[in-house]
Enzyme design. Structure first.
Site, short mmCIF file in Angstrom:
data_model
loop_
_atom_site.label_atom_id
_atom_site.label_comp_id
_atom_site.label_asym_id
_atom_site.label_seq_id
_atom_site.Cartn_x
_atom_site.Cartn_y
_atom_site.Cartn_z
N CYS A 277 23.53 -4.69 -14.72
CA CYS A 277 22.50 -3.67 -14.17
C CYS A 277 21.13 -4.23 -14.47
O CYS A 277 20.10 -3.85 -13.73
CB CYS A 277 22.84 -2.16 -14.69
N ALA B 263 22.00 20.21 -20.54
CA ALA B 263 22.94 19.56 -19.63
C ALA B 263 22.48 18.00 -19.19
O ALA B 263 22.90 17.50 -18.23
CB ALA B 263 23.72 20.47 -18.71
#
Length: 444
Positions: free
Chosen positions: A50, A190
């Site tokens: 990446c 979350a």
């Protein structure tokens, strides 16, 4: 044989350029085959992550090899060669080897000393082997790079200290709680940071994950990743009563965990300690929570202090790592230098032997009928003359093979004696300005 690398990384190119020049696992076989099809490329491997794309190649011609790689990248990506050159770096021979060793050791990564890159280097090598794009020199180079990466981590410990927020939280939890095996964690929020921290905790032994979030659907999605349980936001204090660890990282603009409520939780825990980490900015947990008996609370600044200390230790380890790399580099260069000169030495000895045999045959024919003893004396003398004539250039070439000038002197010797060396082409040197090229008379 020359080794080259052309690459780009997070320092030289923005993500919108890196993504155009990246290679997926599915595309790698075709890419390696296309690159290997260039006549000047003797072997190749592609490292694509990446944060970086790097093309490693073995070639007989430095400039032609570099041009082939740039042409390949342009054709593959659709990006112009001039634009690619603006974002890429290139190294040759000595610097290529050092660069790959540093990459494998984690010294060239965005996060100093990170461990993932070593596996990615190994994967790049394995794919090159699988797709038959590499050669002996690149095989040895990548094998040595993997060895260097392992040695650096073993001898320096450069990867032992956390340098990310999520992993620093786990490290602190382990320091204060000891083993995390069988522990339970309540994750408030979350988002990505909550996910990363939970993932590190589970990897280090945490067995029970409870996720609480204002969006219950997102809490469910995160909990499912760890076979955990999602609870609604108004149940978080009840769940806190049983948790060993609390990680909070919401996007709220105010504190969501109140000291008054946590005080009630601690009363119900009957003296059982709890470890809490507040990763959010602004903070999720009221600072007063840290003053409660049985509560250990760390916030983002505490984690950054840990990271700064760990980074300082990694930088110190990097100094030792560079020494290891230079040591390994010296050994590899000696091996590589000998691989380049040995065929030339063999060709030179063959050249000398052919002259010896031709002249011996001529001399013996002229002498006519001579004794076997005289024949042996003449042959021995011929062998001795050739060996002594070649001894100095061979010895000197071997000594130069261990230096950065080895290729230069090898090419000079090939040109001087017009040696035919398999896999190596002597370069025809142009005549100096004002001097005509010599015209060789044709034989016969």
């Amino acid at each position: 044989m020359l080794i080259l690398v052309v690459g780009l990384n997070h320092r030289t190119a923005p993500v919108e350029v890196r993504e155009k020049l990246s290679f997926s696992a599915k595309s790698l076989q075709g890419a390696l085959a296309q690159l290997k099809s260039y006549p000047v490329i003797e072997g190749c491997a592609i490292l694509s992550t990446c944060n970086r794309t790097e093309i490693y190649a073995a070639t007989l011609e430095m400039d032609d090899g570099l041009n082939a790689i740039w042409d390949f990248l342009s054709r593959w990506s659709g990006v112009g060669i001039s634009e690619i050159k603006n974002f890429t770096y290139s190294h040759t021979l000595y610097d290529t080897i050092r660069h790959l060793f540093r990459v494998a050791a984690g010294l060239d990564s965005m996060i100093l000393g990170e461990t993932q890159i070593l596996g990615q280097v190994r994967e790049a090598y394995q794919r090159a082997i699988e797709y038959e794009s590499t050669n002996r020199v690149l095989n040895t180079l990548f094998q040595q790079a993997i060895t260097v990466g392992k040695r650096v981590r073993t001898e320096t410990g450069i990867d032992r200290n956390a340098v990310s927020i999520s992993y620093a939280a786990v490290e602190l939890a382990r320091q204060h709680l000891g083993s995390l095996d069988g522990r339970s964690v309540l994750v408030i929020g979350a988002g990505k940071m909550s996910e990363l921290t939970a993932r590190h905790l589970v990897a280090n032994g945490v067995s029970s994950v409870i996720v609480s979030n204002r969006s219950f659907e997102r809490a469910v999605a995160l909990a499912e990743q760890f076979r955990g349980r999602a609870v609604r936001f108004d149940e978080l204090y009840r769940c806190m009563e049983a948790a060993d660890i609390v990680i909070s990282c919401t996007a709220a603009s105010h504190c969501v965990v109140k000291a008054e409520e946590v005080s009630r939780v601690m009363d119900k825990r009957r003296g059982r300690a709890i470890f809490m980490v507040d990763i959010a900015v602004p903070r999720d947990i009221e600072a007063e929570v840290g003053n409660l008996a049985g509560v250990t609370l760390f916030d983002i600044d505490d984690l950054k202090n840990v990271i700064d200390q760990n980074l300082a230790e990694r930088k110190q380890a990097a100094v030792k790592a560079e020494e290891i790399i230079e040591e390994e580099l010296d050994g590899f260069m000696k091996w590589l230098g000998m691989q380049f000169v040995v065929p030339t030495i063999s060709a030179l000895k063959k050249w000398g032997d052919e002259i010896k045999q031709k002249e011996l045959c001529r001399a013996l024919n002229r002498l006519g009928n001579i004794s076997e003893h005289d024949r042996k004396v003449i042959c021995s003398m011929a062998n001795s003359i050739v060996n002594q004539i070649l001894h100095v250039p061979v010895a000197q070439l071997k000594s130069y093979a261990l230096t950065t000038e080895g290729h230069l002197y090898t090419e000079i010797l090939q040109n001087l004696f017009n040696l035919d060396v398999p896999g190596q082409k002597p370069k025809k040197q142009p005549a100096p300005a004002g001097i005509k090229e010599p015209v060789l008379a044709k034989k016969g």
